[in-house]
Motif scaffolding. Structure first.
Motif, short mmCIF file in Angstrom:
data_model
loop_
_atom_site.label_atom_id
_atom_site.label_comp_id
_atom_site.label_asym_id
_atom_site.label_seq_id
_atom_site.Cartn_x
_atom_site.Cartn_y
_atom_site.Cartn_z
N UNK A 28 0.87 -1.17 0.00
CA UNK A 28 0.00 0.00 0.00
C UNK A 28 0.90 1.22 0.00
N UNK A 29 1.02 1.83 -1.16
CA UNK A 29 2.00 2.91 -1.39
C UNK A 29 1.85 4.02 -0.38
N UNK A 30 0.63 4.37 -0.04
CA UNK A 30 0.40 5.53 0.83
C UNK A 30 0.84 5.30 2.27
N UNK A 31 1.23 4.09 2.62
CA UNK A 31 1.69 3.80 3.98
C UNK A 31 3.18 4.09 4.15
N UNK A 32 3.90 4.29 3.05
CA UNK A 32 5.36 4.36 3.11
C UNK A 32 5.88 5.75 2.83
N UNK A 33 6.87 6.19 3.63
CA UNK A 33 7.68 7.33 3.23
C UNK A 33 8.52 6.89 2.03
N UNK A 34 8.73 7.79 1.10
CA UNK A 34 9.47 7.45 -0.12
C UNK A 34 10.63 8.40 -0.31
N UNK A 35 11.74 7.85 -0.76
CA UNK A 35 12.93 8.69 -0.95
C UNK A 35 13.61 8.43 -2.28
N UNK A 36 14.44 9.39 -2.64
CA UNK A 36 15.34 9.27 -3.79
C UNK A 36 16.78 9.34 -3.29
N UNK A 37 17.60 8.47 -3.84
CA UNK A 37 19.03 8.48 -3.58
C UNK A 37 19.74 8.46 -4.93
N UNK A 38 21.04 8.76 -4.93
CA UNK A 38 21.81 8.68 -6.16
C UNK A 38 23.23 8.21 -5.87
#
Length: 125
Positions: A28-38
């Motif tokens: 359930x996507x809305x349950x997770x904090x999401x980040x970008x890394x590089x």
């Protein structure tokens, strides 16, 4: 099975723009904090940006603040990274990641449970 799939990378000139997308499934996507890394060649993977579960709060690395914008569409299970005023030093493989805990705006790799395979961004000078 949880899957994160990045897209939108490519070759762009200095000063140009790109928008990365990360489509998720299996949670359930809305349950997770999401980040970008590089990760640039020969360097460690670095934090870029994070967005809260509802999308109302964000946090950026100093190196991208004012140029990059993270957003999400919970109805589409998709995370975005709008990158403007790109510089050669932005060249890297960009990864999206999901933090399934209740941490507030996580910014460390170890805080993320799931990762995408990465998408290459190359900025030419």
């Amino acid at each position: 099975q949880v899957r994160l799939v990045e897209s939108g990378g490519g070759l762009v000139q200095t000063g140009g723009s790109l928008r990365l997308s990360c489509t998720t499934s299996g949670r359930t996507f809305s349950r997770d904090s999401m980040g970008w890394f590089r990760q640039a060649p020969g360097k460690e993977r670095d934090f870029v940006a994070v967005i809260s579960r509802t999308g109302t709060s964000t946090y950026y690395a100093d190196s991208v603040k004012g140029r990059f914008s993270i957003s999400r569409d919970n109805a589409k299970n998709t995370l975005y990274l709008q990158m403007n005023s790109l510089k050669p030093e932005d060249t890297a493989v960009y990864y999206c990641a999901a933090d399934t805990s209740s941490r507030w705006l996580p910014a460390r790799q170890v805080e993320y449970n799931y990762w995408g395979q990465g998408t290459q961004v190359t900025v030419s000078s």
